[in-house]
Enzyme design. Structure first.
Site, short mmCIF file in Angstrom:
data_model
loop_
_atom_site.label_atom_id
_atom_site.label_comp_id
_atom_site.label_asym_id
_atom_site.label_seq_id
_atom_site.Cartn_x
_atom_site.Cartn_y
_atom_site.Cartn_z
N GLY A 93 87.46 107.53 -33.42
CA GLY A 93 86.74 109.13 -34.11
C GLY A 93 86.85 110.41 -33.08
CG ASN A 94 87.84 110.18 -29.56
OD1 ASN A 94 88.91 109.08 -29.66
ND2 ASN A 94 87.63 110.35 -27.87
CE LYS A 140 81.71 101.19 -40.37
NZ LYS A 140 82.28 101.14 -39.39
CE LYS A 177 90.19 103.09 -35.00
NZ LYS A 177 89.38 102.85 -33.94
CE LYS A 187 86.69 100.85 -30.17
NZ LYS A 187 87.39 101.44 -31.45
P1 ADP Z 1 86.27 104.53 -31.40
O1 ADP Z 1 86.04 106.05 -32.77
O2 ADP Z 1 87.41 104.97 -30.75
O3 ADP Z 1 87.10 102.99 -32.60
P2 ADP Z 1 83.79 103.11 -30.93
O4 ADP Z 1 82.51 104.28 -31.11
O5 ADP Z 1 83.83 102.50 -32.13
O6 ADP Z 1 85.07 104.20 -31.21
O7 ADP Z 1 83.79 102.24 -29.51
C1 ADP Z 1 84.48 102.95 -28.08
C2 ADP Z 1 82.75 102.86 -27.84
O8 ADP Z 1 82.75 101.10 -27.53
C3 ADP Z 1 82.53 103.66 -26.32
O9 ADP Z 1 82.65 104.78 -26.43
C4 ADP Z 1 81.84 102.64 -25.78
O10 ADP Z 1 80.26 103.52 -25.73
C5 ADP Z 1 81.38 101.22 -26.30
N1 ADP Z 1 81.13 99.62 -25.67
C6 ADP Z 1 81.05 98.96 -26.24
N2 ADP Z 1 80.87 98.19 -25.09
C7 ADP Z 1 81.37 97.93 -24.46
C8 ADP Z 1 82.46 98.01 -23.35
N3 ADP Z 1 82.22 95.97 -22.81
N4 ADP Z 1 83.48 98.14 -22.78
C9 ADP Z 1 83.81 99.65 -22.79
N5 ADP Z 1 83.12 100.21 -24.14
C10 ADP Z 1 82.28 99.79 -25.08
MG MG Z 2 83.16 106.27 -32.25
#
Ligand code: ADP
Ligand code: MG
Length: 318
Positions: free
Chosen positions: A11-12, A129, A214, A276
């Protein structure tokens, strides 16, 4: 030999926390994102792109809700398609401009992508979701009664509609996408996890009210385009053990077996890092060379193996 990379943008890459989501803001973020991505294209990597759409589809849902007296409100599949179109437009326009500035002869194209899901997926019986804007409890209760929707209270911030998040099974446009990639185009596809569709008894497609993760959809696409490397770019530099504790530990190069153990130990939160890691593991287990979870500004270093979390199969571990 050139290496093919599927990049899933978080997202960022398109919208930063605290921003409103104006066109100017989104184009500026995308310009910054594209600059990083073109650094890898210049190094000879073939690039296929997918991206999230949470805030954008959220905005489209608000527009639909607020104007439903004047213009018929569209379903979530239509809103998803709209978001793929406009995010793809921004990415392709910026790719065009930045390639021109660098003297890179590359054309980019966005494919509005449908992703098939199984109508019997168990996700359909338990929507999880959250999508769209926050509402008051009274409004949420009214909607639940009137429209058969499911709503939840979201961490004290208000009530939100929840939809199923089924597994991606098949990228409908995969052959077209692979052909375009083979011809050397930078392809943007399967945005927001793709538009979820099912098949009826005659094999005909129809859109469904759901959101596909995604990163999991990106993994399918990575397999379909025969990518060597699947790269998930987000806002943290690594998958981290004991995240948000004094004992947190970023992961570098890990094998499938090690990563599966960490998953079992519960290190990766559902809905963020969880999918992820799951998608990255799936890619390598299905025969992909390498899956990487890294921060956007480290994409080149990550591809060189110098940053991010790198998941490889046991055999490749030196
Ligand atoms: P994106 O929008 O990039 O898909 P998300 O917000 O869905 O990102 O996922 C990234 C976030 O996951 C990070 O900002 C972090 O806060 C969170 N997160 C949760 N558990 C973990 C972990 N074990 N290691 C790293 N990040 C984590
Ligand atoms: Mg995010």
């Amino acid at each position: 030999m050139s290496s093919r990379v599927l990049v899933a943008l978080g997202g960022n890459a398109i919208l930063q926390p605290g921003q409103k989501g104006t066109a100017v803001e989104q184009l500026a973020n995308i310009t910054h994102t594209v600059e990083q991505l073109l650094d890898i294209v210049e190094k000879g990597y073939e690039l296929v792109l997918t991206h999230g759409n949470g805030p954008q589809v959220g905005a489209i849902l608000i527009q639909n809700e607020m104007s439903r007296e004047q213009v018929p409100a569209m379903g979530l599949d239509f809103c998803g398609a709209e978001s793929q179109g406009f995010i793809g437009y921004m990415l392709c326009q910026v790719l065009h401009n930045e390639c021109m500035a660098r003297g890179l002869k590359k054309d980019a194209v966005c494919v509005v992508t449908q992703v098939e899901v199984n109508p019997d997926d168990k996700a359909f019986s338990t929507p999880t979701k959250p999508v769209g804007p926050f509402y008051s409890q009274a409004e949420a209760e009214l909607r639940m009664a009137q429209r058969c929707e499911r709503w939840i209270e979201d961490a004290g911030r208000g009530w939100r509609k929840v939809v199923p998040s089924p597994e991606p099974k098949n990228v409908i446009e995969k052959e077209v996408i692979r052909e375009l990639v083979d011809r050397g185009f930078i392809v943007v596809a399967s945005g927001g996890g793709g538009i979820p569709v099912c098949r009826d008894a005659q094999g005909r497609l129809y859109g469904v009210e759901a959101v596909i993760d995604k990163d999991l959809a990106g993994e399918r696409l990575a397999q379909d385009v025969h990518a060597d490397t699947f790269v998930i770019l987000t806002d943290v530099p690594n998958a981290i053990l004991n995240y948000n504790t004094p004992h947190q530990m970023p992961l570098g190069k890990v094998t499938i077996e090690e990563m599966e153990k960490y998953v079992e130990e519960g290190h990766f939160r559902a809905g963020s890092m969880g999918p992820k890691v799951q998608a990255a593991l799936r890619f390598v287990k299905d025969g992909g060379d390498r899956a990487i979870i890294a921060r956007l500004d480290q994409v080149l270093a990550a591809l060189k193996g110098e940053a991010g979390t790198q998941i490889v199969s046991e055999a490749d571990q030196e």
